[in-house]
Design an enzyme around this catalytic site. Sequence first.
Site, PDB file in Angstrom:
ATOM      1  N   PHE A 166      -1.387  17.888  16.295  1.00 10.55           N
ATOM      2  CA  PHE A 166      -0.031  18.441  16.213  1.00 10.55           C
ATOM      3  C   PHE A 166       0.257  19.170  17.521  1.00 10.55           C
ATOM      4  O   PHE A 166      -0.422  20.146  17.849  1.00 10.55           O
ATOM      5  CB  PHE A 166       0.077  19.395  15.024  1.00 10.55           C
ATOM      6  CG  PHE A 166       1.501  19.700  14.641  1.00 10.55           C
ATOM      7  CD1 PHE A 166       2.056  19.137  13.503  1.00 10.55           C
ATOM      8  CD2 PHE A 166       2.299  20.529  15.431  1.00 10.55           C
ATOM      9  CE1 PHE A 166       3.378  19.403  13.144  1.00 10.55           C
ATOM     10  CE2 PHE A 166       3.619  20.792  15.082  1.00 10.55           C
ATOM     11  CZ  PHE A 166       4.158  20.225  13.940  1.00 10.55           C
ATOM     12  N   VAL A 167       1.225  18.681  18.257  1.00  2.95           N
ATOM     13  CA  VAL A 167       1.515  19.290  19.559  1.00  2.95           C
ATOM     14  C   VAL A 167       2.921  19.883  19.582  1.00  2.95           C
ATOM     15  O   VAL A 167       3.814  19.428  18.860  1.00  2.95           O
ATOM     16  CB  VAL A 167       1.348  18.281  20.719  1.00  2.95           C
ATOM     17  CG1 VAL A 167      -0.123  17.916  20.896  1.00  2.95           C
ATOM     18  CG2 VAL A 167       2.197  17.031  20.508  1.00  2.95           C
TER      19      VAL A 167
ATOM     20  N   GLU B 118      12.744   8.967  23.443  1.00  2.36           N
ATOM     21  CA  GLU B 118      12.040   9.755  22.418  1.00  2.36           C
ATOM     22  C   GLU B 118      11.075  10.734  23.082  1.00  2.36           C
ATOM     23  O   GLU B 118      10.512  10.433  24.135  1.00  2.36           O
ATOM     24  CB  GLU B 118      11.220   8.827  21.512  1.00  2.36           C
ATOM     25  CG  GLU B 118      11.951   8.330  20.276  1.00  2.36           C
ATOM     26  CD  GLU B 118      12.135   9.416  19.211  1.00  2.36           C
ATOM     27  OE1 GLU B 118      12.076  10.617  19.542  1.00  2.36           O
ATOM     28  OE2 GLU B 118      12.334   9.048  18.046  1.00  2.36           O
ATOM     29  N   ASP B 119      10.862  11.866  22.450  1.00  2.00           N
ATOM     30  CA  ASP B 119       9.794  12.761  22.906  1.00  2.00           C
ATOM     31  C   ASP B 119       8.441  12.199  22.457  1.00  2.00           C
ATOM     32  O   ASP B 119       7.494  12.166  23.220  1.00  2.00           O
ATOM     33  CB  ASP B 119      10.001  14.197  22.389  1.00  2.00           C
ATOM     34  CG  ASP B 119      10.224  14.256  20.884  1.00  2.00           C
ATOM     35  OD1 ASP B 119      10.606  13.229  20.272  1.00  2.00           O
ATOM     36  OD2 ASP B 119      10.017  15.332  20.299  1.00  2.00           O
TER      37      ASP B 119
ATOM     38  N   ASP C 159       5.168   8.719  16.589  1.00  2.94           N
ATOM     39  CA  ASP C 159       4.044   9.139  15.750  1.00  2.94           C
ATOM     40  C   ASP C 159       3.693   7.977  14.815  1.00  2.94           C
ATOM     41  O   ASP C 159       2.957   7.067  15.186  1.00  2.94           O
ATOM     42  CB  ASP C 159       4.521  10.389  14.996  1.00  2.94           C
ATOM     43  CG  ASP C 159       3.400  11.295  14.550  1.00  2.94           C
ATOM     44  OD1 ASP C 159       2.394  10.772  14.065  1.00  2.94           O
ATOM     45  OD2 ASP C 159       3.541  12.515  14.677  1.00  2.94           O
TER      46      ASP C 159
ATOM     47  N   LYS D 278      16.128  16.234  17.680  1.00  2.00           N
ATOM     48  CA  LYS D 278      16.377  17.148  18.782  1.00  2.00           C
ATOM     49  C   LYS D 278      15.303  17.061  19.855  1.00  2.00           C
ATOM     50  O   LYS D 278      15.476  17.522  20.974  1.00  2.00           O
ATOM     51  CB  LYS D 278      16.384  18.595  18.254  1.00  2.00           C
ATOM     52  CG  LYS D 278      17.386  18.897  17.181  1.00  2.00           C
ATOM     53  CD  LYS D 278      17.180  20.340  16.672  1.00  2.00           C
ATOM     54  CE  LYS D 278      17.797  20.481  15.326  1.00  2.00           C
ATOM     55  NZ  LYS D 278      17.397  21.777  14.699  1.00  2.00           N
ATOM     56  N   GLY D 279      14.159  16.489  19.471  1.00  3.57           N
ATOM     57  CA  GLY D 279      12.979  16.571  20.325  1.00  3.57           C
ATOM     58  C   GLY D 279      13.155  16.015  21.723  1.00  3.57           C
ATOM     59  O   GLY D 279      12.484  16.440  22.660  1.00  3.57           O
TER      60      GLY D 279
ATOM     61  N   LYS E 235       1.309   8.556  19.955  1.00  3.21           N
ATOM     62  CA  LYS E 235       0.043   8.803  19.249  1.00  3.21           C
ATOM     63  C   LYS E 235      -0.378   7.496  18.597  1.00  3.21           C
ATOM     64  O   LYS E 235      -0.038   7.246  17.431  1.00  3.21           O
ATOM     65  CB  LYS E 235       0.261   9.830  18.137  1.00  3.21           C
ATOM     66  CG  LYS E 235       0.352  11.272  18.543  1.00  3.21           C
ATOM     67  CD  LYS E 235       0.442  12.095  17.252  1.00  3.21           C
ATOM     68  CE  LYS E 235       0.734  13.539  17.510  1.00  3.21           C
ATOM     69  NZ  LYS E 235       1.003  14.256  16.230  1.00  3.21           N
TER      70      LYS E 235
ATOM     71  N   ARG F 173       9.978  24.587  21.126  1.00  2.68           N
ATOM     72  CA  ARG F 173      10.567  23.451  21.848  1.00  2.68           C
ATOM     73  C   ARG F 173      10.723  23.789  23.329  1.00  2.68           C
ATOM     74  O   ARG F 173      10.642  22.915  24.178  1.00  2.68           O
ATOM     75  CB  ARG F 173      11.961  23.122  21.287  1.00  2.68           C
ATOM     76  CG  ARG F 173      11.965  22.545  19.888  1.00  2.68           C
ATOM     77  CD  ARG F 173      13.357  21.991  19.578  1.00  2.68           C
ATOM     78  NE  ARG F 173      13.581  21.799  18.149  1.00  2.68           N
ATOM     79  CZ  ARG F 173      13.233  20.708  17.465  1.00  2.68           C
ATOM     80  NH1 ARG F 173      12.601  19.727  18.067  1.00  2.68           N
ATOM     81  NH2 ARG F 173      13.509  20.605  16.176  1.00  2.68           N
TER      82      ARG F 173
ATOM     83  N   ASP G 190       8.580  20.795  18.281  1.00  2.40           N
ATOM     84  CA  ASP G 190       8.619  22.099  17.613  1.00  2.40           C
ATOM     85  C   ASP G 190       7.554  22.244  16.542  1.00  2.40           C
ATOM     86  O   ASP G 190       6.994  21.268  16.039  1.00  2.40           O
ATOM     87  CB  ASP G 190       9.980  22.303  16.942  1.00  2.40           C
ATOM     88  CG  ASP G 190      10.148  21.415  15.698  1.00  2.40           C
ATOM     89  OD1 ASP G 190       9.928  20.188  15.800  1.00  2.40           O
ATOM     90  OD2 ASP G 190      10.481  21.961  14.625  1.00  2.40           O
TER      91      ASP G 190
HETATM   92  C1  PRP Z   1      10.096  13.511  15.730  1.00  2.00           C
HETATM   93  C2  PRP Z   1      10.243  12.761  17.041  1.00  2.00           C
HETATM   94  C3  PRP Z   1      10.609  11.373  16.607  1.00  2.00           C
HETATM   95  C4  PRP Z   1       9.923  11.231  15.269  1.00  2.00           C
HETATM   96  C5  PRP Z   1       8.664  10.447  15.462  1.00  2.00           C
HETATM   97  O1  PRP Z   1      11.328  13.964  15.303  1.00  2.00           O
HETATM   98  O2  PRP Z   1      11.233  13.321  17.862  1.00  2.00           O
HETATM   99  O3  PRP Z   1      12.003  11.207  16.462  1.00  2.00           O
HETATM  100  O4  PRP Z   1       9.583  12.551  14.810  1.00  2.00           O
HETATM  101  O5  PRP Z   1       7.953  10.355  14.259  1.00  2.00           O
HETATM  102  P1  PRP Z   1       7.594   8.973  13.570  1.00  2.00           P
HETATM  103  O6  PRP Z   1       7.094   8.047  14.654  1.00  2.00           O
HETATM  104  O7  PRP Z   1       6.519   9.365  12.603  1.00  2.00           O
HETATM  105  O8  PRP Z   1       8.817   8.440  12.894  1.00  2.00           O
HETATM  106  P2  PRP Z   1      11.501  14.999  14.086  1.00  2.00           P
HETATM  107  O9  PRP Z   1      11.810  14.222  12.844  1.00  2.00           O
HETATM  108  O10 PRP Z   1      10.329  15.923  14.043  1.00  2.00           O
HETATM  109  O11 PRP Z   1      12.829  15.776  14.482  1.00  2.00           O
HETATM  110  P3  PRP Z   1      13.120  16.675  15.776  1.00  2.00           P
HETATM  111  O12 PRP Z   1      13.106  15.734  16.970  1.00  2.00           O
HETATM  112  O13 PRP Z   1      14.466  17.232  15.509  1.00  2.00           O
HETATM  113  O14 PRP Z   1      12.044  17.726  15.879  1.00  2.00           O
END
Ligand code: PRP
Length: 176
Positions: free
Chosen positions: A149-150, A96-97, A100, A40-41, A128, A162, A156
């Site tokens: 952690f942001v 992507e938001d 990580d 959802k991000g 990151k 969010r 979220d």
């Molecule tokens: C977050 C973000 C990416 C993913 C990145 O999504 O939106 O899709 O994590 O992490 P990674 O590089 O370690 O794979 P999340 O799984 O938190 O779901 P959300 O977007 O619904 O909050």
Amino acid sequence: MAEPIILLTEQEIQAKLDQLAAQVLADYGNEEILLVGVLKGSLYVVADLSRRLGPNVKIDFVQVSSYGLEAKSSGIVQIRKDLDTSIEGRHVLVVEDIVDTGATLAHLRELLNTRRPASLKVLALLSKPDARLTEVPIEYVGFEIPNRFVVGYGLDYAERYRNQAFISVLSAEHLS
Ligand code: PRP
């Protein structure tokens, strides 16, 4: 109550989206772009970016399940919601938001490439680098940020924050 530690203001985020959209428009020219938001991000990035890209843009979404850090770092990710349309022969820009560990994006790139798009690129508002466990190309990066952690602008903590227009470091006041 303590003030949130703001990492990126609304103005900084919006100015960066102006720059990113200009780069994307320059690179794709008159080609139709399919933006693929990762739920959802990415919802605010998709919304704000797409409005800067003019009429030659279509939007679709995927959602990927995450099973916590351990599963993510092992590369075990599953598609919870697939695209609605075929991407064969199309110019796909994954949005992507945040990137990580890189596990989600590495998996998505591999999966989407099997569907034979004309091109496949990725735009991430945040990256990151210090958290990366899987090296993965990101063609358009908004900001490289420290391994904190942001929250905000789509990101979220337990599904909250969010809808902050700015991005801040998770602090004690968020946890209350
Ligand atoms: C977050 C973000 C990416 C993913 C990145 O999504 O939106 O899709 O994590 O992490 P990674 O590089 O370690 O794979 P999340 O799984 O938190 O779901 P959300 O977007 O619904 O909050």
